[in-house]
Motif scaffolding. Structure first.
Motif, mmCIF file in Angstrom:
data_model
loop_
_atom_site.group_PDB
_atom_site.id
_atom_site.type_symbol
_atom_site.label_atom_id
_atom_site.label_comp_id
_atom_site.label_asym_id
_atom_site.label_seq_id
_atom_site.Cartn_x
_atom_site.Cartn_y
_atom_site.Cartn_z
ATOM 1 N N CYS A 76 0.836 -1.200 0.000
ATOM 2 C CA CYS A 76 0.000 0.000 0.000
ATOM 3 C C CYS A 76 0.870 1.248 0.000
ATOM 4 N N GLN A 77 0.647 2.121 -0.980
ATOM 5 C CA GLN A 77 1.431 3.349 -1.081
ATOM 6 C C GLN A 77 0.525 4.534 -1.401
ATOM 7 N N THR A 78 0.965 5.709 -0.952
ATOM 8 C CA THR A 78 0.320 6.948 -1.382
ATOM 9 C C THR A 78 0.834 7.265 -2.791
ATOM 10 N N PRO A 79 0.143 8.126 -3.525
ATOM 11 C CA PRO A 79 0.665 8.502 -4.846
ATOM 12 C C PRO A 79 2.077 9.093 -4.772
ATOM 13 N N GLU A 80 2.362 9.870 -3.739
ATOM 14 C CA GLU A 80 3.690 10.461 -3.583
ATOM 15 C C GLU A 80 4.753 9.385 -3.353
ATOM 16 N N GLU A 81 4.448 8.397 -2.517
ATOM 17 C CA GLU A 81 5.403 7.307 -2.261
ATOM 18 C C GLU A 81 5.659 6.503 -3.534
ATOM 19 N N TRP A 82 4.604 6.257 -4.288
ATOM 20 C CA TRP A 82 4.725 5.479 -5.520
ATOM 21 C C TRP A 82 5.572 6.229 -6.539
ATOM 22 N N GLU A 83 5.323 7.520 -6.692
ATOM 23 C CA GLU A 83 6.104 8.326 -7.636
ATOM 24 C C GLU A 83 7.580 8.358 -7.231
ATOM 25 N N LYS A 84 7.840 8.482 -5.937
ATOM 26 C CA LYS A 84 9.220 8.499 -5.436
ATOM 27 C C LYS A 84 9.908 7.159 -5.726
#
Length: 123
Positions: A76-84
């Motif tokens: 599970c990731q936030t969009p910001e974590e996924w982009e990073k």
């Protein structure tokens, strides 16, 4: 045993709708019989929540589906974590999100938790 009505696409659709997920990847790890799934879920609903709270949110969203399968894992990731993470890996998350190399988090539901005692997993 009858085949499960749970599919990669039904899980993806449910997560997209119920968690407002912006990106979902689902893989049936049971060879297509619908008894074991691993997922990558990117949702703004995870913001400000630790890993346990994120997994509880997913498990609540998929309560009925999880009750019908043998094993379940989610990253599970936030969009910001996924982009990073995409930027750090060159945009290729590869098999790491499935809990293989890299120490990824898995939230497995055991056979005893997910299936009635008289139900046998797909062979």
């Amino acid at each position: 045993m009858a085949e499960s009505s749970i599919t990669e696409s039904s899980i993806k659709e449910a997560l997209t709708l119920r968690l407002k997920a912006t990106h979902v990847e689902v893989q049936d790890m049971s060879g297509g019989c619908g008894q074991s799934f691993t997922t990558l879920i990117v949702s703004p609903e995870f913001a400000g929540k630790n890993s346990l709270k994120r997994h509880r949110l997913v498990n609540a969203a998929l309560k009925d589906e999880i009750a019908q399968i043998h094993a379940w894992s989610a990253k599970c990731q936030t969009p910001e974590e996924w982009e990073k993470e995409k930027a750090a890996t060159g945009g290729n998350d590869g098999p790491h999100w499935m809990g293989l190399p890299g120490g990824r988090s898995l939230a497995w539901i055991s056979e005893h938790d997910a299936l009635p005692r008289d139900t046998k997993p797909c062979l």
